[in-house]
Write a protein that holds these residues in place. Structure first.
Motif, short mmCIF file in Angstrom:
data_model
loop_
_atom_site.label_atom_id
_atom_site.label_comp_id
_atom_site.label_asym_id
_atom_site.label_seq_id
_atom_site.Cartn_x
_atom_site.Cartn_y
_atom_site.Cartn_z
N GLY A 71 -69.60 -46.47 11.02
CA GLY A 71 -69.29 -47.68 10.26
C GLY A 71 -67.85 -47.73 9.78
O GLY A 71 -67.54 -48.42 8.82
N VAL A 72 -66.96 -47.00 10.46
CA VAL A 72 -65.56 -46.94 10.05
C VAL A 72 -64.71 -47.76 11.03
O VAL A 72 -64.79 -47.58 12.24
CB VAL A 72 -65.05 -45.48 10.02
CG1 VAL A 72 -63.57 -45.41 9.68
CG2 VAL A 72 -65.86 -44.67 9.01
N LEU A 73 -63.91 -48.65 10.47
CA LEU A 73 -62.97 -49.45 11.26
C LEU A 73 -61.64 -48.70 11.30
O LEU A 73 -61.14 -48.27 10.26
CB LEU A 73 -62.78 -50.82 10.58
CG LEU A 73 -61.75 -51.75 11.19
CD1 LEU A 73 -62.16 -52.18 12.60
CD2 LEU A 73 -61.57 -52.97 10.31
N GLN A 74 -61.09 -48.53 12.50
CA GLN A 74 -59.83 -47.82 12.66
C GLN A 74 -58.80 -48.77 13.24
O GLN A 74 -59.08 -49.48 14.20
CB GLN A 74 -60.00 -46.62 13.60
CG GLN A 74 -60.94 -45.58 13.09
CD GLN A 74 -61.05 -44.40 14.05
OE1 GLN A 74 -60.23 -44.24 14.94
NE2 GLN A 74 -62.06 -43.58 13.84
N ILE A 75 -57.61 -48.73 12.66
CA ILE A 75 -56.50 -49.55 13.14
C ILE A 75 -55.32 -48.63 13.37
O ILE A 75 -54.90 -47.89 12.46
CB ILE A 75 -56.16 -50.66 12.13
CG1 ILE A 75 -57.34 -51.60 12.00
CG2 ILE A 75 -54.90 -51.40 12.55
CD1 ILE A 75 -57.16 -52.67 10.98
N HIS A 76 -54.76 -48.67 14.57
CA HIS A 76 -53.61 -47.84 14.93
C HIS A 76 -52.35 -48.68 14.87
O HIS A 76 -52.33 -49.82 15.32
CB HIS A 76 -53.78 -47.28 16.35
CG HIS A 76 -55.07 -46.56 16.55
ND1 HIS A 76 -55.30 -45.30 16.07
CD2 HIS A 76 -56.21 -46.93 17.18
CE1 HIS A 76 -56.53 -44.92 16.39
NE2 HIS A 76 -57.11 -45.90 17.06
N ALA A 77 -51.28 -48.08 14.35
CA ALA A 77 -49.98 -48.74 14.30
C ALA A 77 -48.91 -47.73 14.68
O ALA A 77 -48.82 -46.66 14.07
CB ALA A 77 -49.71 -49.30 12.92
N GLU A 78 -48.13 -48.08 15.69
CA GLU A 78 -47.05 -47.17 16.12
C GLU A 78 -45.82 -47.95 16.58
O GLU A 78 -45.01 -47.45 17.34
CB GLU A 78 -47.55 -46.25 17.23
CG GLU A 78 -48.05 -46.96 18.48
CD GLU A 78 -48.52 -45.98 19.55
OE1 GLU A 78 -48.01 -44.85 19.60
OE2 GLU A 78 -49.38 -46.37 20.32
N GLY A 79 -45.68 -49.18 16.10
CA GLY A 79 -44.58 -50.04 16.55
C GLY A 79 -43.23 -49.65 16.02
O GLY A 79 -42.20 -49.99 16.60
N SER A 80 -43.19 -48.91 14.93
CA SER A 80 -41.93 -48.55 14.30
C SER A 80 -41.74 -47.05 14.33
O SER A 80 -42.70 -46.29 14.46
CB SER A 80 -41.95 -49.04 12.84
OG SER A 80 -40.84 -48.55 12.14
N ARG A 81 -40.49 -46.62 14.18
CA ARG A 81 -40.22 -45.18 14.09
C ARG A 81 -40.48 -44.68 12.68
O ARG A 81 -40.50 -43.48 12.43
CB ARG A 81 -38.77 -44.90 14.48
CG ARG A 81 -38.53 -45.06 15.96
CD ARG A 81 -37.09 -44.93 16.33
NE ARG A 81 -36.52 -43.63 15.95
CZ ARG A 81 -35.30 -43.24 16.26
NH1 ARG A 81 -34.51 -44.04 16.95
NH2 ARG A 81 -34.85 -42.07 15.88
N SER A 82 -40.70 -45.60 11.75
CA SER A 82 -40.94 -45.25 10.35
C SER A 82 -42.43 -45.19 10.07
O SER A 82 -43.16 -46.16 10.30
CB SER A 82 -40.27 -46.28 9.44
OG SER A 82 -40.79 -46.21 8.14
N GLN A 83 -42.89 -44.08 9.53
CA GLN A 83 -44.30 -43.94 9.19
C GLN A 83 -44.69 -44.93 8.10
O GLN A 83 -45.77 -45.53 8.15
CB GLN A 83 -44.57 -42.50 8.72
CG GLN A 83 -46.02 -42.19 8.52
CD GLN A 83 -46.23 -40.79 8.02
OE1 GLN A 83 -46.41 -40.59 6.82
NE2 GLN A 83 -46.21 -39.81 8.92
N LEU A 84 -43.82 -45.14 7.13
CA LEU A 84 -44.09 -46.09 6.05
C LEU A 84 -44.26 -47.50 6.59
O LEU A 84 -45.18 -48.23 6.20
CB LEU A 84 -42.96 -46.04 5.01
CG LEU A 84 -43.13 -46.97 3.81
CD1 LEU A 84 -44.38 -46.61 3.03
CD2 LEU A 84 -41.89 -46.90 2.93
N GLN A 85 -43.37 -47.90 7.50
CA GLN A 85 -43.47 -49.25 8.10
C GLN A 85 -44.77 -49.39 8.89
O GLN A 85 -45.43 -50.43 8.84
CB GLN A 85 -42.27 -49.53 9.01
CG GLN A 85 -42.28 -50.90 9.64
CD GLN A 85 -42.23 -52.02 8.61
OE1 GLN A 85 -41.46 -51.97 7.67
NE2 GLN A 85 -43.08 -53.02 8.78
N ASN A 86 -45.16 -48.34 9.60
CA ASN A 86 -46.41 -48.37 10.37
C ASN A 86 -47.62 -48.46 9.43
O ASN A 86 -48.60 -49.14 9.75
CB ASN A 86 -46.52 -47.16 11.28
CG ASN A 86 -45.61 -47.27 12.49
OD1 ASN A 86 -45.25 -48.38 12.90
ND2 ASN A 86 -45.22 -46.14 13.04
#
Length: 158
Positions: A71-86
């Motif tokens: 029941g866990v929704l996972q969203i991946h973000a890797e568009g930026s080189r910054s971890q904070l921005q992702n």
């Protein structure tokens, strides 16, 4: 972590969201090989306090392909080189997904004519065919092919 406002009345508490990081793929040179800038946002939809039962069922139904067996929704973000921005991108995408899943679709209006209307139209068909064979709609005073309507034109020139 700050709470995430999805829409008015739906706010996901920050403690319900957790992140994991990993190495991102794509451009970045040596930087990409030594930093974990890819972020995966996790949200337990089945255990959330942000949604009432009806909203939870709607989200589970609409996002079923994106929610794992726990029941866990996972969203991946890797568009930026910054971890904070992702992390920010992942939070925005979560809010957008949940907002879309909660949206109530307007009811479809029937566009097909009813049986009575269809029968009436079929009853008028022979008259329309005859009118079309005579050259279309006849209006008083109309001119057709250089002659006034009804001025001795008995056959259509061919």
């Amino acid at each position: 972590m700050d709470e995430l406002e999805v829409q008015e009345g739906v706010v996901i508490p920050g403690w319900e969201l957790w992140f994991t990081t990993s190495r991102a793929s794509g451009p970045g040179g040596q930087h990409v090989n030594k930093t974990s800038s890819r972020v995966t946002l996790h949200w337990a939809v089945t255990r959330t306090t942000a949604l009432d039962e009806r909203q939870r069922e709607r989200v589970l139904r609409r996002l079923a392909t994106r929610i794992d067996g726990d029941g866990v929704l996972q969203i991946h973000a890797e568009g930026s080189r910054s971890q904070l921005q992702n992390k920010q991108d992942a939070r925005e995408r979560l809010a957008s997904l949940v907002r879309g899943a909660l949206a109530v679709q307007p009811r479809r209006l029937a566009t097909r004519p009813g049986k009575g209307r269809a029968a009436a139209a079929r009853g008028q068909e022979p008259a329309r065919r005859a009118q079309a064979a005579a050259g279309g709609a006849v209006r008083p005073g109309a001119v057709r092919m250089g002659r006034a309507v009804g001025a001795g034109l008995t056959e259509r020139p061919g």
